[in-house]
Design a protein around this motif. Structure first.
Motif, PDB file in Angstrom:
ATOM      1  N   VAL A 179       0.909  -0.833  14.319  1.00  0.00           N
ATOM      2  CA  VAL A 179       1.994  -1.081  14.819  1.00  0.00           C
ATOM      3  C   VAL A 179       3.081  -1.410  13.640  1.00  0.00           C
ATOM      4  CG1 VAL A 179       1.684  -1.789  17.287  1.00  0.00           C
ATOM      5  CG2 VAL A 179       1.680  -3.459  15.305  1.00  0.00           C
ATOM      6  N   PHE A 180       4.271  -0.930  13.954  1.00  0.00           N
ATOM      7  CA  PHE A 180       5.279  -1.080  12.732  1.00  0.00           C
ATOM      8  C   PHE A 180       6.656  -1.589  12.955  1.00  0.00           C
ATOM      9  CE2 PHE A 180       3.108   3.126  12.402  1.00  0.00           C
ATOM     10  CZ  PHE A 180       2.268   2.696  11.187  1.00  0.00           C
ATOM     11  N   ASP A 181       6.574  -2.284  14.130  1.00  0.00           N
ATOM     12  CA  ASP A 181       7.878  -2.725  14.453  1.00  0.00           C
ATOM     13  C   ASP A 181       7.803  -4.371  14.771  1.00  0.00           C
ATOM     14  OD1 ASP A 181       6.420  -2.853  16.717  1.00  0.00           O
ATOM     15  OD2 ASP A 181       7.622  -2.001  18.179  1.00  0.00           O
ATOM     16  N   GLY A 182       7.130  -5.060  13.670  1.00  0.00           N
ATOM     17  CA  GLY A 182       7.212  -6.439  13.749  1.00  0.00           C
ATOM     18  C   GLY A 182       6.656  -7.046  14.994  1.00  0.00           C
ATOM     19  N   LEU A 183       5.532  -6.479  15.569  1.00  0.00           N
ATOM     20  CA  LEU A 183       4.789  -7.520  16.725  1.00  0.00           C
ATOM     21  C   LEU A 183       4.078  -8.298  15.874  1.00  0.00           C
ATOM     22  CD1 LEU A 183       3.561  -4.321  18.613  1.00  0.00           C
ATOM     23  CD2 LEU A 183       5.351  -6.081  19.437  1.00  0.00           C
ATOM     24  N   PRO A 184       3.926  -9.660  16.799  1.00  0.00           N
ATOM     25  CA  PRO A 184       3.380 -10.832  16.115  1.00  0.00           C
ATOM     26  C   PRO A 184       2.144 -10.468  15.735  1.00  0.00           C
ATOM     27  CG  PRO A 184       4.004 -11.237  18.398  1.00  0.00           C
ATOM     28  CD  PRO A 184       4.186  -9.908  18.263  1.00  0.00           C
ATOM     29  N   GLU A 185       1.402 -10.779  14.536  1.00  0.00           N
ATOM     30  CA  GLU A 185       0.178 -10.621  13.930  1.00  0.00           C
ATOM     31  C   GLU A 185      -0.028  -9.099  13.680  1.00  0.00           C
ATOM     32  OE1 GLU A 185      -1.467 -13.073  13.175  1.00  0.00           O
ATOM     33  OE2 GLU A 185      -0.838 -14.664  14.611  1.00  0.00           O
ATOM     34  N   GLY A 186       0.979  -8.231  13.741  1.00  0.00           N
ATOM     35  CA  GLY A 186       0.694  -6.912  13.315  1.00  0.00           C
ATOM     36  C   GLY A 186      -0.201  -6.404  14.287  1.00  0.00           C
ATOM     37  N   CYS A 187      -0.183  -6.743  15.788  1.00  0.00           N
ATOM     38  CA  CYS A 187      -0.840  -6.235  16.584  1.00  0.00           C
ATOM     39  C   CYS A 187      -0.153  -6.223  17.968  1.00  0.00           C
ATOM     40  CB  CYS A 187      -2.183  -7.380  16.630  1.00  0.00           C
ATOM     41  SG  CYS A 187      -3.510  -6.840  18.130  1.00  0.00           S
ATOM     42  N   ALA A 188      -0.739  -4.808  18.822  1.00  0.00           N
ATOM     43  CA  ALA A 188       0.125  -4.748  19.838  1.00  0.00           C
ATOM     44  C   ALA A 188      -0.649  -5.707  20.932  1.00  0.00           C
ATOM     45  CB  ALA A 188       0.035  -3.509  20.424  1.00  0.00           C
TER      46      ALA A 188
END
Ligand SMILES: Cc1ncc(COP(=O)(O)O)c(C=O)c1O
Length: 256
Positions: A179-188
């Protein structure tokens, strides 16, 4: 940004595999996977989602094997299975091979305020076919090929509806770390964030994408306890009969 899955597997992973072979780690393992690896996967999940007990984790020989085992454990011929599409074709084909009746719910392409086309899941359209005679709902989020990611709001509604109607949710999360849009922990975010251990939820993941290990064939499943030993365990015993990789304890010198 464009993600590529074809760079070589990181050197530290190759080195660990070579060390394991040299150390003679070449024998059968327990059916559901090495306990230490199951525990390590369970321990890694709370950093991303709600805690999961290791006895709900099964190691499989790839993500696609995990999808097939799950489908074999859950579906009978003629079962109704709803699949959100477009999706990686195997998710539809596996259900069909097992004789299930697949109903597709299509994502819609909509333009946002900036005029950018984005995939959207209409909840009303999805919930309509999810009635008590539906066996399972299959979702791949983050999605291949559309890059659609389920929203937190949809995640709150879908499991409640499926719980009420006794519907299994099969969630393919093999792209959860891409994921590339700054989701927490780099995880969807995942249904694992909100589900109870006994919910009819099976989450499939894999080392292929996030660890650049496509040719290694290694994945895992998080499932409710009721599905483990007697369904998934029985099926693994009669197919791959256990996957070798295990976590090696650190030596006292700090090496290995
Ligand atoms: C959505 C999806 N699920 C599962 C898989 C299979 O993963 P694995 O390589 O672990 O079998 C793929 C592979 O491309 C995929 O795109």
């Amino acid at each position: 940004m464009v993600w590529r899955g074809d760079p070589p597997t990181p050197a530290f992973i190759c080195a660990a595999a070579q060390a394991a072979l040299n150390a003679g780690d070449t024998f059968y393992t327990p059916n559901l996977g090495e306990p230490a690896l199951r525990e390590a996967l369970a321990n890694a999940l709370p950093q991303l989602h709600r805690p999961v007990s290791p006895d709900r984790v099964v190691v499989t020989s790839s993500g696609v094997a995990a999808l097939m085992l799950t489908a074999q454990a859950l579906y009978n011929p003629e079962d109704r299975v709803v699949v959100v599409t477009p999706v990686w074709p195997n998710l539809v084909e596996i259900s069909r091979i097992l004789g299930a009746q697949v109903e597709e719910v299509a994502l819609e392409l909509q333009r946002d305020e900036q005029g950018i086309a984005r995939w959207h899941l209409c909840l009303e359209t999805l919930l309509h076919p999810l009635t008590t005679d539906c066996r399972a709902l299959v979702i791949n989020s983050p999605n291949n090929p559309s890059c659609w990611v389920m929203s937190a709001q949809q995640q709150a509604v879908i499991p409640v509806h499926c719980r009420r109607h006794g519907i299994w949710i099969v969630l393919d999360e093999v792209y959860s770390r891409i994921v590339f849009d700054g989701l927490p922990e780099g995880c969807a975010s995942s249904f694992l964030d909100i589900a109870a251990p006994d919910d009819r939820l099976v989450v499939i993941n894999s080392f292929s994408k996030s660890c650049l290990m496509t040719g290694w064939r290694l994945g895992w499943v998080v499932a409710p306890p009721a599905l483990m030993m007697y369904e998934l365990g029985k099926l693994i015993l009669n197919t791959t009969a256990a996957v070798r990789p295990r976590i090696r304890a650190k030596s006292r010198s700090g090496r290995g």
